[in-house]
Design an enzyme around this catalytic site. Structure first.
Site, PDB file in Angstrom:
ATOM      1  N   SER B 157       0.838  -1.200   0.000  1.00 23.31           N
ATOM      2  CA  SER B 157       0.000   0.000   0.000  1.00 23.31           C
ATOM      3  C   SER B 157       0.876   1.253   0.000  1.00 23.31           C
ATOM      4  CB  SER B 157      -0.926  -0.054   1.209  1.00 23.31           C
ATOM      5  OG  SER B 157      -1.903   0.951   1.139  1.00 23.31           O
ATOM      6  N   ARG B 227     -11.563   6.577  10.311  1.00 21.38           N
ATOM      7  CA  ARG B 227     -11.144   5.181  10.357  1.00 21.38           C
ATOM      8  C   ARG B 227     -12.228   4.252   9.799  1.00 21.38           C
ATOM      9  NH1 ARG B 227      -6.792   2.034   9.998  1.00 21.38           N
ATOM     10  NH2 ARG B 227      -6.773   0.311  11.471  1.00 21.38           N
ATOM     11  N   ASP B 322      -9.087  -6.093  -4.513  1.00 22.51           N
ATOM     12  CA  ASP B 322      -8.629  -4.806  -3.967  1.00 22.51           C
ATOM     13  C   ASP B 322      -9.169  -3.696  -4.854  1.00 22.51           C
ATOM     14  OD1 ASP B 322      -7.276  -2.581  -3.067  1.00 22.51           O
ATOM     15  OD2 ASP B 322      -5.291  -3.523  -3.075  1.00 22.51           O
ATOM     16  N   HIS B 355      -8.315  -4.817  -0.123  1.00 19.78           N
ATOM     17  CA  HIS B 355      -6.986  -4.227   0.042  1.00 19.78           C
ATOM     18  C   HIS B 355      -6.225  -4.871   1.209  1.00 19.78           C
ATOM     19  CE1 HIS B 355      -3.909  -1.224  -0.410  1.00 19.78           C
ATOM     20  NE2 HIS B 355      -4.086  -0.748   0.800  1.00 19.78           N
ATOM     21  N   ASP B 356      -6.947  -5.215   2.249  1.00 19.11           N
ATOM     22  CA  ASP B 356      -6.329  -5.819   3.441  1.00 19.11           C
ATOM     23  C   ASP B 356      -5.607  -7.139   3.157  1.00 19.11           C
ATOM     24  OD1 ASP B 356      -6.625  -4.024   5.406  1.00 19.11           O
ATOM     25  OD2 ASP B 356      -8.336  -4.983   6.398  1.00 19.11           O
TER      26      ASP B 356
END
Lengths: 199, 382
Positions: B157, B227, B322, B355-356
């Site tokens: 990332s 967040r 992602d 994405h994680d």
């Protein structure tokens, strides 16, 4: 190092220090051999996860991609040779791939199973069923080979696309060659190997 | 809390701090007169200093990449999946370093540390830092550790963006660049999400123009919203469906505005647990660094030109689901490297995790990573 004869033949055709692109490079055997013996540089394109890991282990530059999606990431004339071994019959758009090879490379090298081999002809002609042979071991319903062709078919496709064939050879399923095969390649050749360029 | 440290973990680790008295000129034109960097190391630096690996961290992570700080830790470092004995970044062979970026909030000089000129926290006076600034500070840090050339610089990332910048700015100082789930610059959509996150923070009445330390408060609501928004972009639609579906916490609809769906509960939990851990000013800075990142800008907006003089070998990895930095974004990097005829391999990992995924032990991902790093290992001189 022992190498399949078709790969051996290809490596003899390739000039030392060339830049090569291998479409459907599998586990990277050919590229690795060419790197070691001909100091080539370049990339392999491959779609299968296991093969990608094998290529990376062998220190081969490999890009995970679908050849049918085109070679748009490569600029014209980026390579001395663009090669495709035993993959032509499995792509969705052989003509498009062939033209992409000619756009990105100075010369192309292709190998494919010859559907015009006498055993295939006999099975279809006399048996009336789709051939199952040593080079084409799968049944029609579970094969990944969707665009089978004969030597003549391939040569016609080349001529239609203004592609000049520079060299042709045929081998058997064990990648050996013998006199009869050289005399009657259309009937006795099991695997065809071509080198070609734009006219 | 681990009952016992797993055998494939680096175990208990202690962060260290390095002070730099020499001023650092930043891209924005301002100068940091002095600064501290907090970092962790795992494994041993060998005699030739040739086995060092730099890990670059992402937006909300830090120098604590692997292992545990104490036996009371609930969780190990953020990249435990990939760093440790026998793992892709094998600490039996590599000396692994991870450093908290400047402007961070976990111990490196940043908005929540004291400004020596004023004696109070920098807060909003902290200069806007960029990926390039981070890479400059990391290069200086590497020299201080006695590392002339990293065996590899690796990151996911925003960490991957630092790796890309490294390969352009310090071509001689890294042999391998591993860029995971990254992009060569943000899209308008990426920037839009960042802007909403920043607005959430700055419009919180407790933000006090970034001076909230003076009021002994934290812009909790803003930070939490930022967040929560971030987490939506880290997960895929599919991952959310698998994790939460439309599951209800109490098994029935209550016709109210309290938490009802499990996904709401998850997001609130992620938001709340972030408040105590992360600084609001740092969040603003990190999102700005992301927005500004565009290494091609100095090279007529052509990434291939930017990468012309890169010398590293590259491994680029993307993940199918992602949508923050999609596989297409990774392929932009690959395309530029191909244009330059650089050594590059690219793996497109199938994954539902969004994405994680780059933080997760996905078998194919680990296989590719391990295979590549074993090549890196082979080149190391003792």
């Amino acid at each position: 190092m022992s190498l399949r004869t078709d790969l051996q033949i290809i490596s003899e055709w390739i000039k030392p220090g060339s830049r090569v692109l291998d479409l459907g490079c599998g586990d990277g055997t050919l590229l690795h051999y060419l790197q070691e013996t001909k100091q080539t540089t370049g990339y392999g394109l491959e779609i299968d996860d296991e093969n990608i890991v094998a290529c990376i282990k062998a220190n081969i530059n490999v890009i995970q991609t679908d050849i049918d999606a085109g070679l748009s990431e490569f600029e014209a004339d980026s390579f001395d040779y663009v090669m495709m071994t035993q993959t032509l019959q499995a792509v969705h758009y052989p003509e498009k791939v062939l033209n992409e090879m000619m756009r990105t490379g100075h010369e192309g090298i292709i190998t494919f199973p010859n559907f015009g081999h006498w055993k295939s002809r006999a099975q279809l002609g006399f048996g009336g069923y789709m051939p199952v042979t040593r080079t084409l071991p799968d049944e029609w319903y579970n094969t990944r080979n969707i665009h089978l062709c004969t030597l003549r078919d391939f040569e016609r496709l080349c001529s239609k696309n203004n592609i000049k064939i520079l060299q042709r050879t045929v081998v058997d399923h064990a990648h050996r060659s013998y006199l009869g095969m050289r005399l009657f390649p259309h009937l006795l050749g099991e695997i065809a190997i071509y080198r070609f360029q734009r006219k | 809390m681990p009952d016992a440290i797993p055998a494939d973990s680096v175990g208990l680790v202690t962060p260290q701090t390095m002070h730099f008295g020499e001023p650092l000129l930043l891209e924005c034109g301002r100068t940091l007169k002095q600064y501290d960097l907090i970092y962790e190391t795992y494994g041993e630096l060998n005699a030739s200093h040739g086995n060092a690996i730099l890990i670059c961290h992402a937006l909300s992570s830090d120098h604590h990449a692997a292992g545990y700080h104490s036996m009371d830790d609930r969780k190990p470092g953020w990249w435990e999946a990939c760093i440790g004995p026998g793992k892709p970044i094998d600490t039996d062979h590599f000396f692994v370093v991870c450093v908290n970026t400047i402007g961070g909030c976990q111990g490196s000089t940043g908005p929540n540390t004291l400004n020596p000129d004023t004696g109070i926290p920098y807060g909003p006076d902290f200069p806007v830092v960029t990926v390039k600034d981070w890479v400059n500070s990391q290069a200086r840090f590497g020299s201080a550790l006695g590392i002339e050339q990293w065996a590899a610089v690796i990151g996911g990332s925003l960490g991957g963006m630092q790796v890309l910048q490294w390969s352009i700015d310090y071509p001689e100082q890294l042999r391998h660049a591993v860029i995971i789930a990254a992009a060569p610059k943000l899209s308008a959509q990426n920037i839009a999400f960042n802007e909403v996150a920043r607005q959430a923070i700055t419009s919180d009445p407790d933000f006090h123009q970034g001076r909230f330390y003076d009021y002994d408060v934290v812009p909790k609501r803003g930070l939490m919203l930022a967040r929560m928004l971030g987490h939506i972009t880290y997960l895929s639609d599919d991952a959310m469906r698998r994790k939460f579906g439309r599951e209800l916490r109490e098994g029935k609809i209550n016709y109210g505005f309290d938490v009802e769906f499990q996904v709401e509960s998850y997001l609130r939990h992620q938001g709340e647990s972030f408040i105590g851990k992360f600084d609001a000013n740092t969040y603003l800075l990190m999102t700005k660094a992301l927005d500004y990142f565009d290494p091609a800008r100095d090279y007529n907006d052509d990434l291939s030109t930017a990468l012309t003089h890169a010398k590293a070998r590259f491994l680029v990895i993307s993940f199918a689901s992602d949508w923050r930095f999609s596989p297409g974004r990774s392929r932009e990097i690959v395309k530029a490297l191909l244009d330059c005829a650089h050594d590059v391999s690219y793996a497109a990992v199938e994954s539902h995790e969004g994405h994680d995924a780059f933080l997760l032990p996905i078998p194919y991902y680990l296989d590719v990573f391990q295979a590549y790093m074993s090549d890196v290992k082979k080149e190391i001189s003792p």
